[in-house]
Design an enzyme around this catalytic site. Structure first.
Site, short mmCIF file in Angstrom:
data_model
loop_
_atom_site.label_atom_id
_atom_site.label_comp_id
_atom_site.label_asym_id
_atom_site.label_seq_id
_atom_site.Cartn_x
_atom_site.Cartn_y
_atom_site.Cartn_z
CB THR A 52 -4.10 -2.56 1.48
OG1 THR A 52 -3.61 -2.06 2.72
CG2 THR A 52 -3.36 -3.84 1.13
CD GLU A 97 -10.42 -9.34 -19.47
OE1 GLU A 97 -11.47 -8.80 -19.88
OE2 GLU A 97 -10.26 -10.57 -19.33
CE1 TYR A 148 -13.13 -10.70 -16.56
CE2 TYR A 148 -15.10 -11.93 -17.14
CZ TYR A 148 -13.86 -11.87 -16.52
OH TYR A 148 -13.37 -12.95 -15.88
CE LYS A 207 -3.25 -4.14 5.91
NZ LYS A 207 -2.91 -4.39 4.51
CG ASP A 215 3.49 -2.77 1.21
OD1 ASP A 215 2.50 -2.05 1.44
OD2 ASP A 215 3.45 -4.01 1.26
NE ARG A 266 -10.94 -7.48 3.06
CZ ARG A 266 -10.06 -7.42 4.07
NH1 ARG A 266 -8.83 -7.89 3.92
NH2 ARG A 266 -10.39 -6.90 5.23
N1 DSN Z 1 -2.62 -9.28 6.96
C1 DSN Z 1 -2.29 -7.89 6.94
C2 DSN Z 1 -2.01 -7.37 8.31
O1 DSN Z 1 -2.72 -7.77 9.20
O2 DSN Z 1 -1.12 -6.55 8.51
C3 DSN Z 1 -1.22 -7.55 5.99
O3 DSN Z 1 -1.48 -8.06 4.74
#
Ligand code: DSN
Length: 416
Positions: free
Chosen positions: A223, A53, A51, A226, A197, A232
């Site tokens: 994110t 925080e 932890y 990707k 984003d 993730r």
């Molecule tokens: N679910 C994702 C996508 O497939 O683009 C976005 O959060």
């Protein structure tokens, strides 16, 4: 401890089956990728027990000296890779990063102009049942019917009419280069903050194969799993002006303890992305998407907007008499995984949709190149035109099996 010595048979049987599914299927879901063994090792490390925080040097719990080093390393790597002055690496996901960005930039009820989900935007950019749509006054810009592209002049007209407090850019199903500089100048003209984003294209931006929004936006979210090919998770970059508000919006605003194992894995991925081999990979992702789109178009399929500049494309399957859901299912049956997707001005509901979204980040990680994209494009066209013909499906399934065997995942990512 090896997997053989685990006692939880039921659980590990499911995990093993998923590993086999990944190896034997070609992954075309545009938001997925295959991570390196080092990213996986960091995710499975002892850091999951801790932890922490707060932020490095200012934690609420003791024993944080080593996780402080991890978080500081991750921050430095994020700033270095993206040329940002400030970062917060704690968001658990892209949506959590967007929660924090909206909390920092505007007040509840304030007006936001963002890309429509139906035209390729994202749930957390104003869907009425998402926190964003529930707590803020979202309005949408989309793509033009003719070009199926974002036209800046139309966005400007809407911005001048609506006078939003925040202009948002970024998409989850848009295949064209986004003009962040142009959108930033619209935001400035109407006195709005500008947020991007870049979840889908973060890896392409890192590698310099898509223009970066970082110098134009007040806050950039992403994110890490990707195109960036990390664990993730989410990550925020911002200017000096916003970092205090961002930090307090992430913790204690929207989250409790950070996932230190995920932050360590983000640090691994950020180091991997800052390399010549990763930049070569990202270039191949884009080249593969172009080759696949061209092959599908040659085989008579309609590519939304006529092509792609990034890692993904939308394919309109209605000329074949199919819905996106049918196409997803038929491709799934031959071990090609993709997702149904709305296309602009779609008349189908989202669970049926008129298109499929296809991305090349994961198959490129496996080592497939443009020659294999032409082969895959042909196979996809055969399946979608097969009208359930068992012999065609069987021969495509065999060809997909040969491709996945020739390009195994784990050896490909072992030394990334
Ligand atoms: N679910 C994702 C996508 O497939 O683009 C976005 O959060």
């Amino acid at each position: 401890m090896t997997q053989e010595s685990f006692r939880d048979d039921l659980l590990w049987r499911a995990v093993g089956a998923e590993a086999l599914r990944q190896e034997s299927h070609l992954e075309l879901i545009a938001s997925e990728n295959h991570t390196s063994c080092e990213v996986m090792a960091a995710m499975g490390s002892c850091l999951t027990d801790k932890y922490a925080e707060g932020y490095p040097g200012r934690r609420y719990y003791g024993g944080c000296e080593h996780v402080d080093d991890v978080e500081n390393l991750c921050r430095e790597r994020a700033k270095d890779l993206f040329g940002a002055s400030h970062t917060n690496v704690q968001p658990h996901s892209g949506t959590q990063a967007n929660v924090a960005a909206l909390m920092a930039l505007i007040q509840g009820g304030d007006r936001v102009l963002a890309m429509s989900l139906d035209h390729g935007g994202h749930l957390s950019h104003g869907h009425p049942k998402n926190f964003s749509g529930l707590f803020y006054d979202f309005h949408a810009y989309g793509v033009e019917r003719e070009t199926e592209r974002i036209e800046l002049e139309r966005v400007r007209e809407l911005a001048l009419e609506l006078r939003p407090k925040l202009l948002m850019a970024g998409a989850s199903a848009y295949s064209r280069t986004i003009d962040f500089e142009g959108l930033a100048s619209i935001a400035r003209e109407v006195g709005a903050h500008f947020m991007v984003d870049m979840a889908h294209i973060a890896g392409l931006v890192a590698a310099g194969v898509h223009p970066s929004p970082v110098e134009h936006a007040d806050v950039t979210t992403m994110t890490t799993h990707k195109t960036l090919r990390g664990p993730r998770g989410g990550l925020i970059l911002c200017t000096k002006e916003w970092i205090k508000k961002i930090n307090s919006a992430v913790f204690p605003g929207g989250q409790g303890g950070p996932f230190m194992h995920a932050i360590a894995a983000k640090a691994v991925a950020l180091r991997e992305a800052n390399s010549a081999s990763y930049r070569e990979y990202a270039g191949k992702v884009v080249a593969n998407a172009s080759a696949l789109a061209a092959t599908l178009a040659d085989r008579g399929l309609r590519i939304v907007s006529g092509g792609t500049d990034n890692h993904l494309m939308l394919v309109d399957v209605t000329p074949l008499g199919l819905t996106g859901a049918d196409a997803e299912e038929q491709l799934g049956a031959v071990c090609i995984t993709c997702n149904k997707n709305l296309i602009p001005y779609d008349e189908q509901p989202p669970m049926k949709a008129s298109g499929i979204r296809i991305g090349t980040a994961a198959v490129t990680t496996r080592g497939l190149g443009t020659v294999e994209m032409e082969r895959m494009g042909g196979l996809i066209a055969e399946v979608l035109g097969a009208r359930g013909d068992g012999a065609v499906l069987e021969s495509v399934r065999k060809a997909v099996g040969e491709l996945s065997e020739a390009f195994p995942i784990r050896p490909a990512v072992a030394g990334v």
